[in-house]
Design a protein around this motif. Structure first.
Motif, PDB file in Angstrom:
ATOM      1  N   TYR A   1      49.847  68.367 -16.140  1.00  0.00           N
ATOM      2  CA  TYR A   1      48.451  68.322 -15.127  1.00  0.00           C
ATOM      3  C   TYR A   1      47.371  68.219 -16.722  1.00  0.00           C
ATOM      4  N   ALA A   2      47.851  68.163 -17.513  1.00  0.00           N
ATOM      5  CA  ALA A   2      46.595  67.348 -18.683  1.00  0.00           C
ATOM      6  C   ALA A   2      46.517  66.301 -19.276  1.00  0.00           C
ATOM      7  N   SER A   3      47.891  65.823 -19.252  1.00  0.00           N
ATOM      8  CA  SER A   3      48.220  64.477 -18.890  1.00  0.00           C
ATOM      9  C   SER A   3      48.072  63.700 -18.250  1.00  0.00           C
ATOM     10  N   LEU A   4      48.244  64.641 -17.063  1.00  0.00           N
ATOM     11  CA  LEU A   4      48.058  63.595 -15.993  1.00  0.00           C
ATOM     12  C   LEU A   4      47.138  63.338 -15.629  1.00  0.00           C
ATOM     13  N   VAL A   5      45.661  64.219 -15.733  1.00  0.00           N
ATOM     14  CA  VAL A   5      44.184  63.947 -15.770  1.00  0.00           C
ATOM     15  C   VAL A   5      43.805  63.237 -16.260  1.00  0.00           C
ATOM     16  N   GLY A   6      44.223  63.612 -17.826  1.00  0.00           N
ATOM     17  CA  GLY A   6      44.042  62.182 -18.925  1.00  0.00           C
ATOM     18  C   GLY A   6      44.513  60.689 -19.377  1.00  0.00           C
ATOM     19  N   LEU A   7      44.622  60.583 -18.483  1.00  0.00           N
ATOM     20  CA  LEU A   7      45.509  59.338 -18.509  1.00  0.00           C
ATOM     21  C   LEU A   7      43.955  58.500 -18.323  1.00  0.00           C
ATOM     22  N   PRO A   8      44.317  56.921 -18.886  1.00  0.00           N
ATOM     23  CA  PRO A   8      43.451  55.817 -18.664  1.00  0.00           C
ATOM     24  C   PRO A   8      43.041  55.786 -17.293  1.00  0.00           C
ATOM     25  N   ILE A   9      41.599  55.349 -16.668  1.00  0.00           N
ATOM     26  CA  ILE A   9      41.122  55.370 -15.274  1.00  0.00           C
ATOM     27  C   ILE A   9      42.484  54.010 -14.310  1.00  0.00           C
ATOM     28  N   ARG A  10      42.656  53.802 -15.389  1.00  0.00           N
ATOM     29  CA  ARG A  10      43.546  52.503 -14.136  1.00  0.00           C
ATOM     30  C   ARG A  10      45.411  53.114 -13.905  1.00  0.00           C
ATOM     31  N   GLU A  11      45.225  53.883 -15.339  1.00  0.00           N
ATOM     32  CA  GLU A  11      46.952  54.339 -15.310  1.00  0.00           C
ATOM     33  C   GLU A  11      47.003  55.594 -14.086  1.00  0.00           C
ATOM     34  N   LYS A  12      45.514  55.906 -14.556  1.00  0.00           N
ATOM     35  CA  LYS A  12      45.658  57.640 -13.520  1.00  0.00           C
ATOM     36  C   LYS A  12      45.441  56.537 -11.849  1.00  0.00           C
ATOM     37  N   ASP A  13      45.199  55.797 -11.894  1.00  0.00           N
ATOM     38  CA  ASP A  13      45.112  55.761 -10.215  1.00  0.00           C
ATOM     39  C   ASP A  13      46.539  55.371  -9.725  1.00  0.00           C
ATOM     40  N   ILE A  14      46.873  54.394 -10.815  1.00  0.00           N
ATOM     41  CA  ILE A  14      48.142  54.564 -10.353  1.00  0.00           C
ATOM     42  C   ILE A  14      49.619  55.129 -10.047  1.00  0.00           C
TER      43      ILE A  14
ATOM     44  N   VAL B   1      37.605  65.202 -14.177  1.00  0.00           N
ATOM     45  CA  VAL B   1      37.835  63.602 -14.548  1.00  0.00           C
ATOM     46  C   VAL B   1      37.953  64.051 -16.134  1.00  0.00           C
ATOM     47  N   ASN B   2      36.991  65.309 -16.809  1.00  0.00           N
ATOM     48  CA  ASN B   2      37.015  66.122 -17.703  1.00  0.00           C
ATOM     49  C   ASN B   2      38.766  66.993 -17.707  1.00  0.00           C
ATOM     50  N   GLN B   3      39.332  66.052 -18.360  1.00  0.00           N
ATOM     51  CA  GLN B   3      40.865  67.751 -18.425  1.00  0.00           C
ATOM     52  C   GLN B   3      40.717  69.184 -18.194  1.00  0.00           C
ATOM     53  N   HIS B   4      39.417  69.332 -19.478  1.00  0.00           N
ATOM     54  CA  HIS B   4      39.376  70.587 -19.660  1.00  0.00           C
ATOM     55  C   HIS B   4      39.317  71.319 -18.217  1.00  0.00           C
ATOM     56  N   GLN B   5      38.393  70.462 -17.100  1.00  0.00           N
ATOM     57  CA  GLN B   5      38.035  71.170 -15.980  1.00  0.00           C
ATOM     58  C   GLN B   5      39.173  71.509 -15.094  1.00  0.00           C
ATOM     59  N   VAL B   6      40.236  71.226 -15.949  1.00  0.00           N
ATOM     60  CA  VAL B   6      41.680  71.439 -14.628  1.00  0.00           C
ATOM     61  C   VAL B   6      41.641  73.205 -14.165  1.00  0.00           C
ATOM     62  N   ALA B   7      41.351  73.660 -13.102  1.00  0.00           N
ATOM     63  CA  ALA B   7      41.110  75.069 -12.475  1.00  0.00           C
ATOM     64  C   ALA B   7      43.012  74.839 -11.988  1.00  0.00           C
ATOM     65  N   MET B   8      43.258  76.573 -12.376  1.00  0.00           N
ATOM     66  CA  MET B   8      44.055  76.813 -11.589  1.00  0.00           C
ATOM     67  C   MET B   8      44.478  76.990  -9.936  1.00  0.00           C
ATOM     68  N   LYS B   9      43.394  76.554  -9.635  1.00  0.00           N
ATOM     69  CA  LYS B   9      43.665  76.559  -8.422  1.00  0.00           C
ATOM     70  C   LYS B   9      43.964  74.917  -7.678  1.00  0.00           C
ATOM     71  N   ILE B  10      43.796  73.923  -8.435  1.00  0.00           N
ATOM     72  CA  ILE B  10      43.920  72.713  -8.136  1.00  0.00           C
ATOM     73  C   ILE B  10      44.990  72.902  -8.631  1.00  0.00           C
ATOM     74  N   ILE B  11      45.831  73.282  -9.755  1.00  0.00           N
ATOM     75  CA  ILE B  11      47.120  73.445 -10.559  1.00  0.00           C
ATOM     76  C   ILE B  11      48.619  73.780  -9.283  1.00  0.00           C
ATOM     77  N   LYS B  12      47.815  74.786  -8.963  1.00  0.00           N
ATOM     78  CA  LYS B  12      48.509  75.987  -7.287  1.00  0.00           C
ATOM     79  C   LYS B  12      48.605  74.513  -6.529  1.00  0.00           C
ATOM     80  N   SER B  13      47.691  73.591  -6.119  1.00  0.00           N
ATOM     81  CA  SER B  13      47.397  72.822  -4.801  1.00  0.00           C
ATOM     82  C   SER B  13      48.319  71.530  -5.301  1.00  0.00           C
TER      83      SER B  13
END
Length: 341
Positions: A281-294, A311-323
């Motif tokens: 999940y950290a890798s996913l949200v940390g992708l460059p904008i264009r790659e993340k969009d794809i 946008v900030n990978q450190h803000q990824v919460a467990m609630k979002i991860i579970k969803s």
């Protein structure tokens, strides 16, 4: 890219011949003119007869026991995005398979050098796939099909005078159920046996368990990646590195096809998802904008609903991860390489 490796197995016992499998792989060519058929091919020949394939595989089984598998089946299924990159061209796919089999040979850990010329294999391209009974689309449509079948039976009974009822009302109920069914293709309810739309080209590869000289065995399903044992007083190397093979298979396709692979399509992404979800999940949200969009576009193509992602990978919460977890897991399974553990 989705790659599976399976042993030759029919029910609880192994058959003595590859003939039944070869016959199965001829199904798409039935009724086609010779120029429109896909032929078996190997590393150097584009047109191999089914009789030749059966003879070569069946005749390459020296010292194998009755219950030993005689061959392995490798199925290579590029995604529709990958097929689009090569214009769904069989020539490009054959070129890729021949390079892939070099990666396959290079993944063995043996005393003797294993090269593509050590491998006896025959491959065949297929262009169609049908929905099967265990797939989600078929299973989730099943209750609607069952109710529709019951209503049709009721209509026949009404028409024969066996029960009372209004045929038009029953037909409207059927129309409503068709509309409510969750999975359709070209306006029709998806059922087992229906041909899938879009590019569905894939390759079946039959690989002899014995090397081309019929002297030693080569098993891609060996439990060990690379190990040594003492046999007859001598150190013997054994194993097949599936990680190495799967990773090489992607790089080879990207090189052959000039393909720009997104993170969500990679074997490493699937491994991270299975073994280290936090890293995934950290890798996913940390992708460059264009790659993340794809990446998220690819996920949405699976029918998954994507929540707002920080946008900030450190803000990824467990609630979002579970969803995300359930939907991304399904998407990764459908677009990645099968992990053969």
């Amino acid at each position: 890219m989705y790659i599976t490796i399976s042993p030759q197995k029919m029910g609880s016992t192994y058959t003595s011949s590859v003939g039944a499998y070869v016959e199965y792989l001829e199904k798409e060519d039935l009724g086609k003119l010779p120029d429109l058929r896909e032929h078996f091919f190997d590393q150097y020949n584009d047109n191999m007869s089914s009789e030749k394939v059966i003879s070569e595989i069946d005749g390459n089984t020296a010292k194998l026991r009755k219950r030993d598998s005689k061959f392995y089946s490798l199925v290579v299924s590029p995604s529709q995005r990958e097929l689009k990159a090569i214009n769904n061209d069989p020539c490009h796919l054959r070129k890729y398979v021949r390079e892939l089999m070099k990666d396959y040979a290079d993944s063995f850990y043996r005393n003797q050098q294993v090269t593509v010329d050590s491998i006896k294999y025959y491959a065949k391209i297929e262009h169609q796939r049908t929905f099967r009974g265990f797939e989600k689309h078929v299973i989730e449509n099943a209750p609607y099909r069952k109710e529709i079948a019951k209503l049709r039976n009721d209509i026949r009974k009404v028409e024969r005078g066996e029960i009372k009822g209004n045929v038009k009302k029953l037909e409207k109920k059927i129309e409503k159920l068709y509309y409510q069914a969750p999975h359709k293709q070209n306006g029709k309810m998806i059922v087992a046996g229906m041909q899938k739309e879009g590019f569905q080209t894939h390759v079946h590869i039959i690989i002899s368990r014995k090397d081309v000289n019929n002297t030693y065995t080569l098993s891609p399903l060996a439990k060990h990646k690379a190990s040594e044992v003492i046999l007859n007083g001598k150190p013997t190397k054994r194993g097949f590195d599936r990680d190495k093979f799967y990773e090489a298979s992607e790089k080879t396709f990207d090189r052959v096809a000039g393909y720009e692979r997104n993170y969500i399509e990679t074997y490493s992404a699937k491994k991270d998802y299975v073994k280290n979800p936090g890293k995934f999940y950290a890798s996913l949200v940390g992708l460059p904008i264009r790659e993340k969009d794809i990446a998220f576009k690819l996920l949405r193509n699976t029918g998954m609903k994507i929540p707002n992602i920080p946008v900030n990978q450190h803000q990824v919460a467990m609630k979002i991860i579970k969803s995300l977890q359930k939907g991304i897991g399904r998407a990764v399974r459908s677009s990645g390489i099968d992990i053969g553990y």
